[in-house]
Write an enzyme that holds these catalytic residues in place. Structure first.
Site, PDB file in Angstrom:
ATOM      1  N   GLN A 262       0.826  -1.211   0.000  1.00  0.00           N
ATOM      2  CA  GLN A 262       0.000   0.000   0.000  1.00  0.00           C
ATOM      3  C   GLN A 262       0.856   1.255   0.000  1.00  0.00           C
ATOM      4  OE1 GLN A 262      -3.399  -0.355  -0.570  1.00  0.00           O
ATOM      5  NE2 GLN A 262      -2.415  -2.337  -0.881  1.00  0.00           N
ATOM      6  N   HIS A 265       1.753   3.030  -3.353  1.00  0.00           N
ATOM      7  CA  HIS A 265       0.788   3.808  -4.141  1.00  0.00           C
ATOM      8  C   HIS A 265       1.244   5.262  -4.280  1.00  0.00           C
ATOM      9  CE1 HIS A 265      -2.503   1.178  -5.200  1.00  0.00           C
ATOM     10  NE2 HIS A 265      -2.452   0.622  -4.003  1.00  0.00           N
ATOM     11  N   GLU A 330      -9.241   1.138   5.513  1.00  0.00           N
ATOM     12  CA  GLU A 330      -9.701   0.707   4.193  1.00  0.00           C
ATOM     13  C   GLU A 330      -9.478  -0.802   4.040  1.00  0.00           C
ATOM     14  OE1 GLU A 330      -8.722   1.717  -0.515  1.00  0.00           O
ATOM     15  OE2 GLU A 330      -7.251   2.177   1.048  1.00  0.00           O
ATOM     16  N   HIS A 331      -8.251  -1.255   4.287  1.00  0.00           N
ATOM     17  CA  HIS A 331      -7.897  -2.673   4.224  1.00  0.00           C
ATOM     18  C   HIS A 331      -7.440  -3.130   5.607  1.00  0.00           C
ATOM     19  CE1 HIS A 331      -6.727  -0.941   0.186  1.00  0.00           C
ATOM     20  NE2 HIS A 331      -7.575  -1.883  -0.188  1.00  0.00           N
ATOM     21  N   ASP A 364      -7.050  -6.508  -4.361  1.00  0.00           N
ATOM     22  CA  ASP A 364      -6.894  -5.421  -5.318  1.00  0.00           C
ATOM     23  C   ASP A 364      -7.205  -5.864  -6.739  1.00  0.00           C
ATOM     24  OD1 ASP A 364      -6.212  -3.446  -3.543  1.00  0.00           O
ATOM     25  OD2 ASP A 364      -4.052  -3.675  -3.784  1.00  0.00           O
ATOM     26  N   HIS A 423     -53.878  17.968   3.151  1.00  0.00           N
ATOM     27  CA  HIS A 423     -53.418  16.606   3.373  1.00  0.00           C
ATOM     28  C   HIS A 423     -54.509  15.795   4.084  1.00  0.00           C
ATOM     29  CE1 HIS A 423     -49.413  18.101   2.444  1.00  0.00           C
ATOM     30  NE2 HIS A 423     -48.906  16.870   2.568  1.00  0.00           N
TER      31      HIS A 423
END
Length: 440
Positions: A262, A265, A330-331, A364, A423
């Site tokens: 990761q 990235h 996230e992971h 991924d 109504h």
């Protein structure tokens, strides 16, 4: 060894240090917001002409006209037919798994009938048209094409429009091949905030869509924020993250490489290891030091580890879970002997990778579940991209005469209490017709 933060829950300043480490401001500054606003306005008012000008300015090639921005589907299919066999087989294998997983997510319409004949339910329908943004700057992401396009197609989206920047006019064959395999309907060689604006408002050439999905840089993210409301969006994602909980029994080289996966990235990515075994943290640190020099993106990894990476010592597995739920990663890798027991205690995570053999990298590309996941602690309230993101739900109500009469008193009482007489009268008039034929 590259610098990496060392934290321990026994330290008095642990919480403050952890918060500082997690802090990420995904909102762009005023200069970026102003620039994006200008681009959106130009696209809205000048359409294709502005789109061509921005393509020339930012992507470095000048389309002859707006028609040149659209890639013929024959060209897209050609890419699939011409890539190396191994790449095609990998794409096809990944696509099959992603599609099979997505099939399980499809939500069906339903209804039930009450005793008086009133019918209530929910009608589920797909979105008509979706825009898919695919990055095309520093790297190409055919996996993102599959992860975004296939759930949309499984949901039944009628038309999927893909936009992808082509710096210097160069096309990425693998991205186009993935688009062909996933069934993308139209492809445009445009990117940046201008592509988002074109999808949101439409131009003479590019049709307006109902929702925009897909990752991008800060300009793309800012544009997606700006057009939300005009169209739906999937999410505004921050840098990639991985959090690993390990009991000290997994090969430390495996864990070090998972952290790298990761961190490579970009420099803002976050990689964190949590363990209740102090000696194991040192073993992983040694692996990091030994393995990092062999990687092509070592400078990016080192910068990410120094800025936002951490090795965290906790007292026991329960405290590790508490830290994980706070981070809401996230992971999340549970590299332990009994990952299912630990997973049962996890409340906040985008995706959970269970056991020593489940590398996050499998998710991924080809495990099946979507890799578009909530970041920056947003897993506390949001979920991975899925088929449900491309479906709408409409409530269905069909009152019988008896049902109308039964509900009229409740509706009238509440409506009059709110001062909404029309109504109340609307409900009362139908409620009075119980002696007539059932109007349903």
């Amino acid at each position: 060894m590259p610098d990496i933060h060392r934290l321990s829950t026994t330290e008095t300043d642990f919480n403050a240090r952890l918060e500082a480490l997690l802090a990420w401001e995904s909102v762009s500054d005023s200069a970026v917001q102003q620039r994006v606003a200008e681009i959106i306005e130009q696209i809205r008012t000048r359409g294709d002409a502005a789109l061509c000008e921005y393509t020339a300015r930012f992507d470095g090639w000048s389309p002859a006209d707006a028609a040149a921005l659209e890639l013929p589907l024959a060209r897209v299919q050609q890419a699939l037919n011409s890539i190396p066999r191994a790449q095609r087989e990998a794409l096809e294998g990944a696509a099959a798994r992603i599609r099979a997983y997505a099939e399980h997510q499809r939500v069906q319409s339903w209804e039930f009938t009450e005793a008086d004949g009133t019918r209530l339910g929910q009608q589920v329908t797909p979105l008509d048209r979706v825009g898919l943004y695919v990055p095309g700057g520093k790297a190409a992401y055919p996996s993102s094409v599959l992860m975004n396009a296939l759930p949309a197609k499984v949901a039944g989206v009628a038309e999927l429009i893909m936009v992808v920047p082509t710096p210097g006019g160069e096309l990425n064959e693998l991205v186009l091949a993935a688009a062909a395999l996933a069934g993308v309907d139209r492809v445009f060689a445009v990117g940046g905030a201008q592509a988002v604006a074109a999808l949101a408002y439409g131009t003479e050439r590019i049709p307006a869509v109902d929702k925009i999905v897909g990752p991008g840089n800060i300009y793309v993210a800012t544009a997606k924020r700006a057009v939300f409301g005009q169209v739906g969006i999937d999410m505004v994602a921050g840098p990639s993250e991985i959090l690993i909980l390990c009991d000290g029994e997994t090969d430390p080289d495996w864990i070090a490489m998972d952290l790298f996966s990761q961190a490579e990235h970009d420099e803002d990515a976050q990689s964190i290891l949590v363990s209740w075994e102090a000696t194991y943290l040192e073993r992983v640190a040694d692996s990091i030091d030994r393995l990092l020099p062999s990687l092509e993106r070592r400078d990016i990894i080192a910068a990410a580890l120094k800025a936002r990476g951490a090795l965290i010592l906790v007292r026991d597995p329960d405290e590790a879970v508490t830290v994980a739920n706070h981070i809401a990663p996230e992971h999340l890798e549970l590299s332990v002997a009994d990952p299912q027991a630990l997973a049962a205690k996890i409340r906040h995570a985008g995706a959970i990778f269970m056991g020593r053999y489940t590398a996050e990298a499998l998710g991924d590309y080809c495990a099946g579940p979507n890799h578009v996941l909530p970041t920056s602690r947003s897993a506390r309230f949001s979920s991975p991209l899925g088929v449900y993101d491309f479906q709408k739900r409409s409530s269905v109500i069909m009152a019988s005469a008896a049902g109308a009469a039964s509900l009229a008193t409740t509706a009238s009482t509440l409506a009059r209490g709110e001062g909404l007489t029309a109504h109340a009268r609307s409900a009362e008039l139908r409620g009075q017709r119980t002696d007539h034929e059932d109007l349903s």
